[in-house]
Design a protein around this motif. Structure first.
Motif, PDB file in Angstrom:
ATOM      1  N   GLY A 173       0.820  -1.216   0.000  1.00 47.58           N
ATOM      2  CA  GLY A 173       0.000   0.000   0.000  1.00 47.58           C
ATOM      3  C   GLY A 173       0.850   1.260   0.000  1.00 47.58           C
ATOM      4  N   LEU A 174       0.399   2.269  -0.736  1.00 49.94           N
ATOM      5  CA  LEU A 174       1.172   3.506  -0.853  1.00 49.94           C
ATOM      6  C   LEU A 174       0.227   4.688  -1.042  1.00 49.94           C
ATOM      7  CD1 LEU A 174       4.030   4.882  -1.388  1.00 49.94           C
ATOM      8  CD2 LEU A 174       3.533   4.534  -3.812  1.00 49.94           C
ATOM      9  N   SER A 175       0.545   5.771  -0.335  1.00 50.39           N
ATOM     10  CA  SER A 175      -0.150   7.042  -0.584  1.00 50.39           C
ATOM     11  C   SER A 175       0.930   8.063  -0.913  1.00 50.39           C
ATOM     12  CB  SER A 175      -0.906   7.519   0.656  1.00 50.39           C
ATOM     13  OG  SER A 175      -1.840   6.544   1.057  1.00 50.39           O
ATOM     14  N   VAL A 176       0.631   8.963  -1.845  1.00 44.86           N
ATOM     15  CA  VAL A 176       1.613   9.979  -2.225  1.00 44.86           C
ATOM     16  C   VAL A 176       0.929  11.343  -2.200  1.00 44.86           C
ATOM     17  CG1 VAL A 176       3.204  10.768  -4.027  1.00 44.86           C
ATOM     18  CG2 VAL A 176       2.845   8.321  -3.692  1.00 44.86           C
ATOM     19  N   TYR A 177       1.615  12.325  -1.581  1.00 40.78           N
ATOM     20  CA  TYR A 177       1.108  13.697  -1.591  1.00 40.78           C
ATOM     21  C   TYR A 177       2.214  14.574  -2.143  1.00 40.78           C
ATOM     22  CZ  TYR A 177      -0.857  11.071   2.286  1.00 40.78           C
ATOM     23  OH  TYR A 177      -1.372  10.073   3.043  1.00 40.78           O
ATOM     24  N   GLY A 178       1.880  15.516  -3.000  1.00 42.61           N
ATOM     25  CA  GLY A 178       2.942  16.344  -3.564  1.00 42.61           C
ATOM     26  C   GLY A 178       2.448  17.647  -4.152  1.00 42.61           C
ATOM     27  N   ALA A 179       3.407  18.405  -4.653  1.00 43.70           N
ATOM     28  CA  ALA A 179       3.115  19.705  -5.249  1.00 43.70           C
ATOM     29  C   ALA A 179       4.174  20.017  -6.298  1.00 43.70           C
ATOM     30  CB  ALA A 179       3.114  20.792  -4.182  1.00 43.70           C
ATOM     31  N   SER A 180       3.829  20.874  -7.258  1.00 46.50           N
ATOM     32  CA  SER A 180       4.817  21.277  -8.250  1.00 46.50           C
ATOM     33  C   SER A 180       4.548  22.702  -8.722  1.00 46.50           C
ATOM     34  CB  SER A 180       4.820  20.325  -9.453  1.00 46.50           C
ATOM     35  OG  SER A 180       3.684  20.547 -10.251  1.00 46.50           O
ATOM     36  N   ALA A 181       5.602  23.321  -9.245  1.00 50.04           N
ATOM     37  CA  ALA A 181       5.482  24.660  -9.850  1.00 50.04           C
ATOM     38  C   ALA A 181       6.368  24.688 -11.080  1.00 50.04           C
ATOM     39  CB  ALA A 181       5.917  25.725  -8.855  1.00 50.04           C
ATOM     40  N   ARG A 182       5.912  25.378 -12.107  1.00 51.90           N
ATOM     41  CA  ARG A 182       6.714  25.489 -13.319  1.00 51.90           C
ATOM     42  C   ARG A 182       6.462  26.855 -13.953  1.00 51.90           C
ATOM     43  NH1 ARG A 182       6.138  20.993 -17.991  1.00 51.90           N
ATOM     44  NH2 ARG A 182       4.013  21.775 -18.073  1.00 51.90           N
ATOM     45  N   GLY A 183       7.526  27.472 -14.448  1.00 55.15           N
ATOM     46  CA  GLY A 183       7.360  28.776 -15.095  1.00 55.15           C
ATOM     47  C   GLY A 183       8.624  29.195 -15.805  1.00 55.15           C
ATOM     48  N   THR A 184       8.539  30.324 -16.502  1.00 60.26           N
ATOM     49  CA  THR A 184       9.730  30.796 -17.218  1.00 60.26           C
ATOM     50  C   THR A 184      10.632  31.544 -16.245  1.00 60.26           C
ATOM     51  OG1 THR A 184       8.511  32.773 -17.866  1.00 60.26           O
ATOM     52  CG2 THR A 184       8.571  30.978 -19.450  1.00 60.26           C
ATOM     53  N   TRP A 185      11.925  31.405 -16.475  1.00 62.55           N
ATOM     54  CA  TRP A 185      12.904  32.012 -15.579  1.00 62.55           C
ATOM     55  C   TRP A 185      14.198  32.207 -16.361  1.00 62.55           C
ATOM     56  CZ3 TRP A 185      16.951  29.577 -12.185  1.00 62.55           C
ATOM     57  CH2 TRP A 185      17.436  30.486 -11.239  1.00 62.55           C
ATOM     58  N   LEU A 186      14.715  33.414 -16.389  1.00 62.48           N
ATOM     59  CA  LEU A 186      15.972  33.745 -17.071  1.00 62.48           C
ATOM     60  C   LEU A 186      15.994  33.210 -18.515  1.00 62.48           C
ATOM     61  CD1 LEU A 186      18.514  32.925 -14.198  1.00 62.48           C
ATOM     62  CD2 LEU A 186      17.638  35.185 -14.844  1.00 62.48           C
ATOM     63  N   GLY A 187      14.923  33.414 -19.222  1.00 60.82           N
ATOM     64  CA  GLY A 187      14.872  32.993 -20.621  1.00 60.82           C
ATOM     65  C   GLY A 187      14.703  31.505 -20.827  1.00 60.82           C
ATOM     66  N   GLY A 188      14.538  30.768 -19.741  1.00 62.73           N
ATOM     67  CA  GLY A 188      14.334  29.319 -19.857  1.00 62.73           C
ATOM     68  C   GLY A 188      13.104  28.912 -19.070  1.00 62.73           C
ATOM     69  N   VAL A 189      12.988  27.615 -18.808  1.00 58.70           N
ATOM     70  CA  VAL A 189      11.861  27.094 -18.042  1.00 58.70           C
ATOM     71  C   VAL A 189      12.402  26.403 -16.797  1.00 58.70           C
ATOM     72  CG1 VAL A 189       9.968  25.437 -18.031  1.00 58.70           C
ATOM     73  CG2 VAL A 189      10.405  26.781 -20.079  1.00 58.70           C
ATOM     74  N   ALA A 190      11.887  26.787 -15.640  1.00 62.71           N
ATOM     75  CA  ALA A 190      12.318  26.176 -14.385  1.00 62.71           C
ATOM     76  C   ALA A 190      11.159  25.396 -13.785  1.00 62.71           C
ATOM     77  CB  ALA A 190      12.779  27.255 -13.412  1.00 62.71           C
ATOM     78  N   ASN A 191      11.462  24.272 -13.140  1.00 62.39           N
ATOM     79  CA  ASN A 191      10.419  23.516 -12.466  1.00 62.39           C
ATOM     80  C   ASN A 191      10.897  22.983 -11.117  1.00 62.39           C
ATOM     81  OD1 ASN A 191      11.933  21.680 -14.404  1.00 62.39           O
ATOM     82  ND2 ASN A 191      10.883  20.167 -13.136  1.00 62.39           N
ATOM     83  N   LEU A 192       9.953  22.904 -10.183  1.00 62.54           N
ATOM     84  CA  LEU A 192      10.208  22.382  -8.848  1.00 62.54           C
ATOM     85  C   LEU A 192       9.079  21.414  -8.532  1.00 62.54           C
ATOM     86  CD1 LEU A 192      11.017  25.408  -6.496  1.00 62.54           C
ATOM     87  CD2 LEU A 192      12.481  23.407  -6.903  1.00 62.54           C
ATOM     88  N   GLU A 193       9.433  20.264  -7.949  1.00 59.55           N
ATOM     89  CA  GLU A 193       8.378  19.309  -7.603  1.00 59.55           C
ATOM     90  C   GLU A 193       8.807  18.544  -6.360  1.00 59.55           C
ATOM     91  OE1 GLU A 193       6.850  17.190 -10.983  1.00 59.55           O
ATOM     92  OE2 GLU A 193       5.745  15.741  -9.764  1.00 59.55           O
ATOM     93  N   GLY A 194       7.862  18.259  -5.502  1.00 59.05           N
ATOM     94  CA  GLY A 194       8.148  17.475  -4.303  1.00 59.05           C
ATOM     95  C   GLY A 194       7.036  16.471  -4.075  1.00 59.05           C
ATOM     96  N   ALA A 195       7.380  15.339  -3.449  1.00 63.32           N
ATOM     97  CA  ALA A 195       6.349  14.336  -3.157  1.00 63.32           C
ATOM     98  C   ALA A 195       6.758  13.549  -1.926  1.00 63.32           C
ATOM     99  CB  ALA A 195       6.178  13.386  -4.345  1.00 63.32           C
ATOM    100  N   TYR A 196       5.768  13.216  -1.108  1.00 67.90           N
ATOM    101  CA  TYR A 196       6.022  12.349   0.038  1.00 67.90           C
ATOM    102  C   TYR A 196       5.370  11.005  -0.237  1.00 67.90           C
ATOM    103  CZ  TYR A 196       6.470  10.558   4.721  1.00 67.90           C
ATOM    104  OH  TYR A 196       6.820   9.761   5.788  1.00 67.90           O
TER     105      TYR A 196
END
Lengths: 268, 363
Positions: free
Chosen positions: B197-220
């Motif tokens: 059995g497994l449960s996962v909770y998480g969040a992410s953000a993505r957007g443009t930054w310094l002419g590129g694309v940056a992303n952050l994601e976390g999950a427990y």
């Protein structure tokens, strides 16, 4: 009484003043010309839709086809815009969707949806001057280059055209040193654009081959971009052009990427 | 050899999509039909979409790294050089999408648990801690099978995502209730690897930054083993990802990702492990790079994707060259090069390093 030179001149001046309203007065303010050209090319109506067929021809004469429907919605004239593109050909890009939130004064937001992976991919804004889906058109040709990115100079006014030279403010961000546009004096559509490299040579040319009027808006319906170095070129044909359809803003969201609304993309 | 049938019908209020592959396989000497999509999408109201049937599902911000995307993956296809799209395996699921103005919601219910298509030893050998060596289907006498949760109403999978875009930044919250997609647990009664059995909770953000694309994601990853003492059940983990992609020079794009897996209650894990010497580090660090170079009006594309793990001291390189001869014919040559220790994630697959050549004709 011998006519003075002044009285000889006066009737001529008077004639020319009368003639002015008949032959539309030439604009002299380059900023106004460029702004009107921008509005005519990219902001006709409040929104618009067209079926586009691009035929890409390489230096050896081999053809490739890109077929898509493009939707556009203006936030404000000359301001921010939304674009959505749904591809139907070739088979390997069918149902791929491209979404752009164009911003004036800052980087655009761009997304690509790849249906085989159900993947929404964010595309970096830095590469506006790269090929649009393998054609000789650049991303920037499709959604428009911001008028603020260049210094403009009205170099000539001919019977039919305003000839405007554009020099990039940030030379490092582009591959040309300048580009010149021949802007039609009545429709304000650029009929020819030539891009010049470091050596002063024209290496890239965009030409409007056909113009037609839809819902009162003169529109380029056939356009060619030529790579003069390689000899390759792309011809873009616009069909089923329609304006002011009332496309809602909600069409330009992730929902459209994953599940494009056939109501707005289908051409009837 | 693989033949694909792709049919679709688009109506005003519904869509039907079918995508199926018929393949003839030189390794297993079998014919196989893999239905990748057979789904109906309904648009009952302006704010609701419903998709039912077999479908490929993806979300999250990683590039070939998945944290909150618990939809099934096909790692066999991934490691033997099939096209990237085959990394995502289809699910038989029901997907609800609610578009309530600024906030959107997706809920996916998979009634019957769909595990990853994991490495079974048939095509790829892997490390077996109990024998402390590499094993294959031949050495084991049969491919690895896992004991699946009984097909009960309560043993399905539920995945959800709430997302919105705020001034160009895509923000998402995720949740998942189901089972480990890989057979990481061991069922003593059945004497088989299984999915706990497994449960996962998480969040992410993505957007443009310094002419590129940056992303952050976390999950427990919240494992069924609360105490962390059961050596037959994987421990809970925190997973984090940070990525950045931008164009370096015209037509050359570089992507960089840093990925972390932090196992909770690690001391208990080692204390209770039958093979503590083979347990991965408490914190596993992985860096990925992707270079993409497009040439000749995008008819020629060179890519190099690399996974490197400093904690495991292993890696996986995926170079490829794609040539689009015409709209119909695409040629791809590439390789999967795995290196490192037998025990490590990629290192155990090093004997499976391969090169491939692919011809695709579409019409």
């Amino acid at each position: 009484m011998k006519p003075s030179p002044a009285s000889l001149i006066t009737p001529i001046v008077g004639l020319s003043l009368l003639a002015r309203p008949v032959v539309a007065q030439d604009l002299t303010d380059v900023a106004e010309i460029v702004q009107r050209a921008n509005l005519a090319s990219y902001y006709a109506g409040n929104d618009g839709r067209a079926r586009v067929r691009m035929t890409i021809t390489d230096a050896r004469g081999r053809n490739r086809i890109r077929q898509f429907t493009i939707l556009r919605r203006d936030q404000s004239d000359g301001g921010d815009q939304d674009y959505a593109v749904l591809f139907s050909r070739p088979a390997d890009v069918r149902n791929t969707v491209f979404l752009v939130k164009k911003h004036v004064g800052r980087d655009d937001d761009r997304w690509l949806y790849l249906p085989a992976l159900d993947l929404v991919k964010r595309i970096a804004a830095g590469d506006k001057r790269t090929s649009f889906v393998g054609s000789h058109f650049l991303y920037e040709d499709v959604s428009g280059r911001s008028v603020d990115e260049d210094e403009h100079e009205l170099v000539e006014t001919t019977d039919a055209f305003y000839v405007v030279k554009n020099i990039p403010r940030d030379a490092g961000s582009v591959e040309f040193t300048s580009w010149t546009a021949w802007i039609d004096k009545t429709t304000f559509l650029p009929i020819k654009m030539e891009y010049i490299d470091d050596a002063g040579e024209v290496y890239r040319r965009i030409e409007a081959l056909d113009v037609a009027e839809f819902d009162g808006h003169p529109t380029v319906t056939r356009m060619q971009v030529s790579d003069l170095r390689s000899g390759g070129y792309t011809i873009s044909e616009f069909r089923n052009v329609q304006y002011d359809l009332g496309i809602p803003e909600s069409v330009f969201t992730e929902r459209t990427l994953r599940s494009p609304s056939r109501r707005w993309f289908s051409v009837r | 050899m693989r033949f694909r049938l792709d049919l679709s019908h688009y109506g005003d209020r519904f869509e039907l999509v079918f995508k199926g592959d018929l393949s003839a396989d030189g390794v297993s000497r079998e014919m196989d039909i893999d239905i990748r999509q057979a789904a109906i999408t309904l648009h009952p109201t302006e704010w609701l979409d419903l998709r039912a049937g077999r479908q490929v599902l993806t979300w999250g911000t990683g590039d070939l790294v998945f944290l909150n995307d618990l939809f099934p993956k096909d790692f066999v296809s991934f490691f033997i050089g099939r096209e990237d799209e085959f990394l995502k395996a289809p699910s038989n699921a029901l997907k609800f999408s609610v578009y309530a103005g600024p906030i959107n919601l997706d809920v996916v219910w998979t009634p019957i648990f769909e595990p990853d298509r994991f490495i079974t030893g048939e095509r790829l050998s892997f490390f077996d801690p109990s024998t402390a060596g590499l094993v294959s289907a031949t050495s084991m006498g049969q491919p690895l099978e896992s004991f699946l949760p009984p097909k009960k109403f309560s043993n399905g999978e539920l995945a959800g995502r709430i997302f919105r875009t705020l001034s160009g930044y895509e923000l998402s919250l995720y949740g998942y209730v189901g089972f480990t997609k890989q057979p990481l647990a061991f069922d003593l009664a059945a004497d088989m690897a299984t999915h706990s059995g497994l449960s996962v909770y998480g969040a992410s953000a993505r957007g443009t930054w310094l002419g590129g694309v940056a992303n952050l994601e976390g999950a427990y990853y919240d494992s069924a083993d609360d105490e962390g003492t059961d050596s037959n059940v994987p421990h809970s983990q925190f997973r984090g990802l940070a990525g950045y992609e931008r164009e370096l020079i015209a037509n050359l794009t570089m992507g960089l990702q840093y990925y972390l897996e932090w196992t909770q209650d690690y001391d208990e894990l080692v204390a209770n492990s039958a093979t503590p010497q083979f347990e991965p580090d408490e914190i596993r660090h992985t860096v990925t790079t992707r270079f993409t170079y497009r040439l000749r009006q995008e008819t020629l594309m060179l890519t190099l994707f690399g996974f490197f793990s400093s904690s495991d001291e292993d890696g996986h390189l995926r170079p490829s060259l794609t040539y689009k001869r015409s709209d119909a014919v695409t040629l791809t040559a590439g390789a999967n090069i795995m290196f490192g220790d037998d025990v490590a994630f990629s290192g155990q697959l090093k004997d499976n390093s391969n090169a491939y050549l692919r011809l695709r004709y579409s019409f």
